[in-house]
Enzyme design. Sequence first.
Site, PDB file in Angstrom:
ATOM      1  N   GLY A   8       0.830  -1.221   0.000  1.00  0.00           N
ATOM      2  CA  GLY A   8       0.000   0.000   0.000  1.00  0.00           C
ATOM      3  C   GLY A   8       0.851   1.251   0.000  1.00  0.00           C
ATOM      4  O   GLY A   8       0.507   2.271   0.605  1.00  0.00           O
ATOM      5  N   LEU A  10       1.632   3.575  -2.064  1.00  0.00           N
ATOM      6  CA  LEU A  10       1.316   4.827  -2.767  1.00  0.00           C
ATOM      7  C   LEU A  10       0.239   5.636  -2.042  1.00  0.00           C
ATOM      8  O   LEU A  10      -0.215   6.664  -2.537  1.00  0.00           O
ATOM      9  CB  LEU A  10       0.854   4.529  -4.203  1.00  0.00           C
ATOM     10  CG  LEU A  10       1.905   3.826  -5.067  1.00  0.00           C
ATOM     11  CD1 LEU A  10       1.348   3.539  -6.455  1.00  0.00           C
ATOM     12  CD2 LEU A  10       3.165   4.676  -5.188  1.00  0.00           C
ATOM     13  N   GLY A  11      -0.170   5.190  -0.855  1.00  0.00           N
ATOM     14  CA  GLY A  11      -1.214   5.888  -0.109  1.00  0.00           C
ATOM     15  C   GLY A  11      -0.664   7.072   0.669  1.00  0.00           C
ATOM     16  O   GLY A  11       0.490   7.472   0.507  1.00  0.00           O
ATOM     17  N   GLN A  12      -1.522   7.618   1.540  1.00  0.00           N
ATOM     18  CA  GLN A  12      -1.153   8.842   2.275  1.00  0.00           C
ATOM     19  C   GLN A  12       0.107   8.623   3.114  1.00  0.00           C
ATOM     20  O   GLN A  12       1.006   9.460   3.122  1.00  0.00           O
ATOM     21  CB  GLN A  12      -2.318   9.279   3.189  1.00  0.00           C
ATOM     22  CG  GLN A  12      -2.100  10.655   3.792  1.00  0.00           C
ATOM     23  CD  GLN A  12      -3.010  10.965   4.977  1.00  0.00           C
ATOM     24  OE1 GLN A  12      -3.793  10.132   5.417  1.00  0.00           O
ATOM     25  NE2 GLN A  12      -2.900  12.167   5.497  1.00  0.00           N
ATOM     26  N   ASP A  34       2.234  -1.666  -4.521  1.00  0.00           N
ATOM     27  CA  ASP A  34       0.831  -1.242  -4.392  1.00  0.00           C
ATOM     28  C   ASP A  34       0.035  -1.983  -5.467  1.00  0.00           C
ATOM     29  O   ASP A  34       0.599  -2.505  -6.434  1.00  0.00           O
ATOM     30  CB  ASP A  34       0.700   0.278  -4.578  1.00  0.00           C
ATOM     31  CG  ASP A  34      -0.548   0.839  -3.887  1.00  0.00           C
ATOM     32  OD1 ASP A  34      -0.415   1.598  -2.908  1.00  0.00           O
ATOM     33  OD2 ASP A  34      -1.678   0.510  -4.329  1.00  0.00           O
ATOM     34  N   TYR A 141     -14.265  -1.129  10.250  1.00  0.00           N
ATOM     35  CA  TYR A 141     -12.845  -0.763  10.308  1.00  0.00           C
ATOM     36  C   TYR A 141     -12.279  -1.025  11.713  1.00  0.00           C
ATOM     37  O   TYR A 141     -11.212  -1.631  11.868  1.00  0.00           O
ATOM     38  CB  TYR A 141     -12.713   0.714   9.948  1.00  0.00           C
ATOM     39  CG  TYR A 141     -11.326   1.289   9.964  1.00  0.00           C
ATOM     40  CD1 TYR A 141     -10.397   0.974   8.975  1.00  0.00           C
ATOM     41  CD2 TYR A 141     -10.944   2.219  10.941  1.00  0.00           C
ATOM     42  CE1 TYR A 141      -9.135   1.548   8.972  1.00  0.00           C
ATOM     43  CE2 TYR A 141      -9.687   2.795  10.944  1.00  0.00           C
ATOM     44  CZ  TYR A 141      -8.787   2.454   9.957  1.00  0.00           C
ATOM     45  OH  TYR A 141      -7.540   3.023   9.949  1.00  0.00           O
ATOM     46  N   LYS A 145      -9.406  -3.527  13.028  1.00  0.00           N
ATOM     47  CA  LYS A 145      -8.187  -3.061  13.699  1.00  0.00           C
ATOM     48  C   LYS A 145      -7.964  -3.806  15.027  1.00  0.00           C
ATOM     49  O   LYS A 145      -6.831  -4.171  15.331  1.00  0.00           O
ATOM     50  CB  LYS A 145      -8.243  -1.540  13.921  1.00  0.00           C
ATOM     51  CG  LYS A 145      -8.065  -0.725  12.645  1.00  0.00           C
ATOM     52  CD  LYS A 145      -6.728  -1.003  11.973  1.00  0.00           C
ATOM     53  CE  LYS A 145      -6.468  -0.138  10.763  1.00  0.00           C
ATOM     54  NZ  LYS A 145      -5.315  -0.611   9.959  1.00  0.00           N
TER      55      LYS A 145
HETATM   56  P1  NAD Z   1      -4.493   5.089   1.940  1.00  0.00           P
HETATM   57  O1  NAD Z   1      -5.911   4.723   1.665  1.00  0.00           O
HETATM   58  O2  NAD Z   1      -4.040   6.462   1.652  1.00  0.00           O
HETATM   59  O3  NAD Z   1      -3.526   4.091   1.165  1.00  0.00           O
HETATM   60  C1  NAD Z   1      -3.774   2.705   1.102  1.00  0.00           C
HETATM   61  C2  NAD Z   1      -3.039   2.152  -0.094  1.00  0.00           C
HETATM   62  O4  NAD Z   1      -3.334   0.760  -0.172  1.00  0.00           O
HETATM   63  C3  NAD Z   1      -3.475   2.784  -1.424  1.00  0.00           C
HETATM   64  O5  NAD Z   1      -2.354   3.262  -2.132  1.00  0.00           O
HETATM   65  C4  NAD Z   1      -4.158   1.628  -2.161  1.00  0.00           C
HETATM   66  O6  NAD Z   1      -3.947   1.661  -3.567  1.00  0.00           O
HETATM   67  C5  NAD Z   1      -3.486   0.423  -1.538  1.00  0.00           C
HETATM   68  N1  NAD Z   1      -4.302  -0.784  -1.662  1.00  0.00           N
HETATM   69  C6  NAD Z   1      -5.643  -0.915  -1.607  1.00  0.00           C
HETATM   70  N2  NAD Z   1      -5.998  -2.182  -1.830  1.00  0.00           N
HETATM   71  C7  NAD Z   1      -4.854  -2.893  -2.031  1.00  0.00           C
HETATM   72  C8  NAD Z   1      -4.557  -4.246  -2.308  1.00  0.00           C
HETATM   73  N3  NAD Z   1      -5.540  -5.142  -2.449  1.00  0.00           N
HETATM   74  N4  NAD Z   1      -3.272  -4.604  -2.459  1.00  0.00           N
HETATM   75  C9  NAD Z   1      -2.277  -3.696  -2.317  1.00  0.00           C
HETATM   76  N5  NAD Z   1      -2.488  -2.389  -2.061  1.00  0.00           N
HETATM   77  C10 NAD Z   1      -3.769  -2.004  -1.923  1.00  0.00           C
HETATM   78  O7  NAD Z   1      -4.218   4.694   3.465  1.00  0.00           O
HETATM   79  P2  NAD Z   1      -3.141   5.306   4.474  1.00  0.00           P
HETATM   80  O8  NAD Z   1      -3.733   6.505   5.097  1.00  0.00           O
HETATM   81  O9  NAD Z   1      -1.804   5.398   3.845  1.00  0.00           O
HETATM   82  O10 NAD Z   1      -3.179   4.170   5.618  1.00  0.00           O
HETATM   83  C11 NAD Z   1      -2.260   3.110   5.677  1.00  0.00           C
HETATM   84  C12 NAD Z   1      -2.518   2.316   6.951  1.00  0.00           C
HETATM   85  O11 NAD Z   1      -2.497   3.182   8.095  1.00  0.00           O
HETATM   86  C13 NAD Z   1      -3.891   1.615   7.004  1.00  0.00           C
HETATM   87  O12 NAD Z   1      -3.772   0.405   7.697  1.00  0.00           O
HETATM   88  C14 NAD Z   1      -4.727   2.562   7.822  1.00  0.00           C
HETATM   89  O13 NAD Z   1      -5.807   1.907   8.447  1.00  0.00           O
HETATM   90  C15 NAD Z   1      -3.711   3.061   8.818  1.00  0.00           C
HETATM   91  N6  NAD Z   1      -4.083   4.330   9.431  1.00  0.00           N
HETATM   92  C16 NAD Z   1      -4.083   5.484   8.697  1.00  0.00           C
HETATM   93  C17 NAD Z   1      -4.445   6.695   9.304  1.00  0.00           C
HETATM   94  C18 NAD Z   1      -4.456   7.992   8.541  1.00  0.00           C
HETATM   95  O14 NAD Z   1      -4.864   9.027   9.087  1.00  0.00           O
HETATM   96  N7  NAD Z   1      -3.993   8.029   7.298  1.00  0.00           N
HETATM   97  C19 NAD Z   1      -4.813   6.705  10.651  1.00  0.00           C
HETATM   98  C20 NAD Z   1      -4.830   5.497  11.360  1.00  0.00           C
HETATM   99  C21 NAD Z   1      -4.431   4.325  10.746  1.00  0.00           C
END
Ligand code: NAD
Length: 320
Positions: A8, A10-12, A34, A141, A145
């Site tokens: 994952g 490329l996410g945030q 990703d 969710y 978790k």
């Molecule tokens: P995001 O949604 O920005 O990124 C998730 C990434 O996962 C995306 O790039 C997506 O393309 C990829 N993805 C989706 N399905 C997939 C699959 N089947 N195989 C491979 N990749 C896949 O999420 P984020 O904010 O970067 O969060 C990452 C982790 O941190 C998650 O577990 C989230 O629950 C946790 N988290 C995030 C926050 C926050 O504020 N951003 C807060 C608490 C926990």
Amino acid sequence: MKRILVTGALGQIGSELVMVLRDVYGAENVLATDVRRGDREVMESGPFELLDVMDRKRMGELAENYKVDTIIHLAALLSATAEKDPLRAWNLNMGGLLNALEVARERNAQFFTPSSIGSFGPTTPKEQTPQVTIQRPTTMYGINKVAGELLCDYYYLKYGVDTRGLRFPGLISYKTSPGGGTTDYAVEIYEGAVRKGEYISYIAKGTFMDMMYMSDAIKAVITLMEADGKRLKHRNAYNVTAMSVDPESIAAEIRKWIPEFRLSYQVDPIRQAIAESWPNSMDVTAAMEEWGFKAEYDLSRMTEEMIKKLKEKFFSPMAK
Ligand code: NAD
């Protein structure tokens, strides 16, 4: 951490974490993966492979090819999106995690995955939420978790996998837009302020939630992963946070830089209900005592940097 696989990526979080990991451990030692293509900086500054985390065989092959000794598992469906499609969330959030843990077990790799303030629920104490407390979330969710925290504990206790995790609050960043969480408003409010001088909040006035700036979140991941394992009593997962804010408190800080900023409300009942089931502020004592957690950014410092960086991003396209 020497040879790291990030799912994952490329996410945030991943889009910023990968760049810091490559600086610290060497670009060639951080494999970003990703299910899709995206951010060119992440795809071109080091190895990148397409990987659907539901495909355990490919995950294992990539881990073998790149001689991975650390897995950072980020792929997931976030809280608001998960509530729209709970079955898909269960399958991805639990299935992907189980696959990643299995690959870590096979390779004896160190393992990190984030939990969330979403792992708490309406019966959890809301103020200074303790590290160990009631966790009866009412969202898909949150259920994922809590189950994820327990599954990581299980892999540590049963198989000796070095699992580690953090309960992240809402993370605020300017590089990549958030991916469907309940705290996304706290990023959008800055984007709205810089682009249009206004924002319509889907979270109601007076709804407090924990937040943290992305650079503090990334530093926390690396510090926890580098910490002496013998000191970790609550390895999956530590409360971490930097501030407890509501829309009005962010708006007040924004007005120090953009005095004409206007905030109004159009509350989304689904995300508001999720927000109300989460803590107002978490106790981070365990993280401080067991591995030295410390956040550098408070609301004021973060607001100054967010506005500066978003102005560069939106109005000077050459700037990073
Ligand atoms: P995001 O949604 O920005 O990124 C998730 C990434 O996962 C995306 O790039 C997506 O393309 C990829 N993805 C989706 N399905 C997939 C699959 N089947 N195989 C491979 N990749 C896949 O999420 P984020 O904010 O970067 O969060 C990452 C982790 O941190 C998650 O577990 C989230 O629950 C946790 N988290 C995030 C926050 C926050 O504020 N951003 C807060 C608490 C926990």
